[in-house]
Enzyme design. Sequence first.
Site, PDB file in Angstrom:
ATOM      1  N   GLU A 313       0.799  -1.226  -0.136  1.00 38.26           N
ATOM      2  CA  GLU A 313       0.023   0.173  -0.134  1.00 38.26           C
ATOM      3  C   GLU A 313       0.848   1.057   0.101  1.00 38.26           C
ATOM      4  O   GLU A 313       0.410   2.174   0.529  1.00 38.26           O
ATOM      5  CB  GLU A 313      -1.032  -0.023   1.196  1.00 38.26           C
ATOM      6  CG  GLU A 313      -1.902  -1.089   1.149  1.00 38.26           C
ATOM      7  CD  GLU A 313      -2.905  -1.371   2.372  1.00 38.26           C
ATOM      8  OE1 GLU A 313      -4.092  -1.404   2.216  1.00 38.26           O
ATOM      9  OE2 GLU A 313      -2.490  -1.024   3.395  1.00 38.26           O
ATOM     10  N   ALA A 314       1.792   1.223  -0.728  1.00 42.21           N
ATOM     11  CA  ALA A 314       2.741   2.467  -0.809  1.00 42.21           C
ATOM     12  C   ALA A 314       2.206   3.646  -1.766  1.00 42.21           C
ATOM     13  O   ALA A 314       2.670   3.912  -2.946  1.00 42.21           O
ATOM     14  CB  ALA A 314       4.245   1.897  -1.405  1.00 42.21           C
TER      15      ALA A 314
END
Length: 500
Positions: A313-314
Amino acid sequence: MRWRLILAALVAAGASTVAVAEPGAAAPARDAYADILPAPVSARPERGAFTIGRHTTITAGPGARGVAEQLSAILHVPVASRAPKGGNTIALAVAGRDQGDESYRLDVGPGRVTLTAGRAAGLFAGVQTLRQLANGTSIPAGHVADAPRFAYRGAMLDVARHFFSVAQVERYIDQLALYKINTLHLHLADDQGWRIMINSWPRLATYGGSTAVDGDPGGYYTQAQYRAIVAYAAARYVTVIPEIDMPGHVNAALASYAELNCDGVAPPLYTGTDVGFSSLCVNKEVTYRFLDDVIGELAALTPGPYLHIGGDEAHATSQADYVTFMNRVQGIVAAHGKRVQAWHQVVTASPLPTTVAQYWDTTNVNPQVAAAAANGTGVVLSPANLAYLDMKYNDSTPLGQDWAALIEVADAYGWDPGTYLVGAPTSAVRGVEAPLWTETIRTSADIEYMAFPRLPAIAELGWSPASTHDWAAFRLRLAAQAPRWQALGINFYRSPQIPW
Ligand code: IFG
């Protein structure tokens, strides 16, 4: 049947002197051997039983002493250098043969129990089986030959969203060990909290660890406390894998040190539950000095071969920056003598040959991960719609989330890690892990409600041969575990799918 189970549970729980064997005829031995969970490679009951009496002793060959002491505490039977005259014996031996790391052989006869394994870890696995067979002071006769299907059988505890004390983590480790889980992945840092003291960057813990989701109490492990957790786990043949999530999920670190932010301004501490809004500053050198310090201190505290660097989830990091960052950080981990484990998005960068990708997608089709697996990247399977213990069981489950799926026990059990990911060779599958994210989880009772009975299901997928996979039989074996959970005070969910 119930008397037998309750007595077995009391013995398994290490209760004080257990009442005499249950009234009436002992239950047929078959039940006990058919009830072993996870299911062993082979189990064969015999007639008769070994009776634990006042002259029973445990003997331990070289390398078996530690496990013998643990068995002694469970069965309340002393360890002796040799069996006294007229007494019967439970003999543990590390045979040193070329058996697998965790394989064991258990033979129970009226006069003697023998438990042998190639390594002490196998003896420890055999003790978990023996304690399930014990029925008050009676151990039904029979034979078990056993070995795990997958080497990696894990559980993850997110101590960042909510903090859990050393005692709470150790309680969970005891529960993992009952079902031959051998890896504890600790999610030590996230947006809402940094939970491990790093001496060279102390504000990470003292400030970044001061809160939690919903403003609940924060906390962090001193390095001595983290060592204590690692040692407690090691004594139960559980390896700790610490995770510092990056480049995303880093608000606690960014709030603690302004220089880590691209704009030099520290954001406030965060107690919400959004994800994907934070990023380390990929283009600042201080970021890599910071990570070299953090990874260096964590590597020195962690005897296990892996450090987990997150990578999920960058969303606040560009894909190009993500690739640059993950490739550089994998090198930093390697420079500190450790191997990398990361969420499966790492395959969009260039995973090192020894990097393990932890798969958490909600579909079994992911060509990029399958290609990496076919190209030698090891994979640990944690599909969020099957293995995430923070998923609700059903719409009325008071705790947990439902973004991936509602996961009842049959769902958690109803898949095969060896063939799950389309296009990934079984040889690339290192095993399975059941993550428990704690946005909505605050106490040990909360942990147990979400972990039991689904964690034993995942444990069986990791340990047992695919040939033993059978829901009709598993649900009965699961039901037979309930008296021991009651005796241990485990707050399990009474799923309507199981005939408790
Ligand atoms: N996804 C996030 C976790 C957690 C989870 C809750 C991963 C790898 C949703 N990342 O799962 O931080 O918020 O179910």
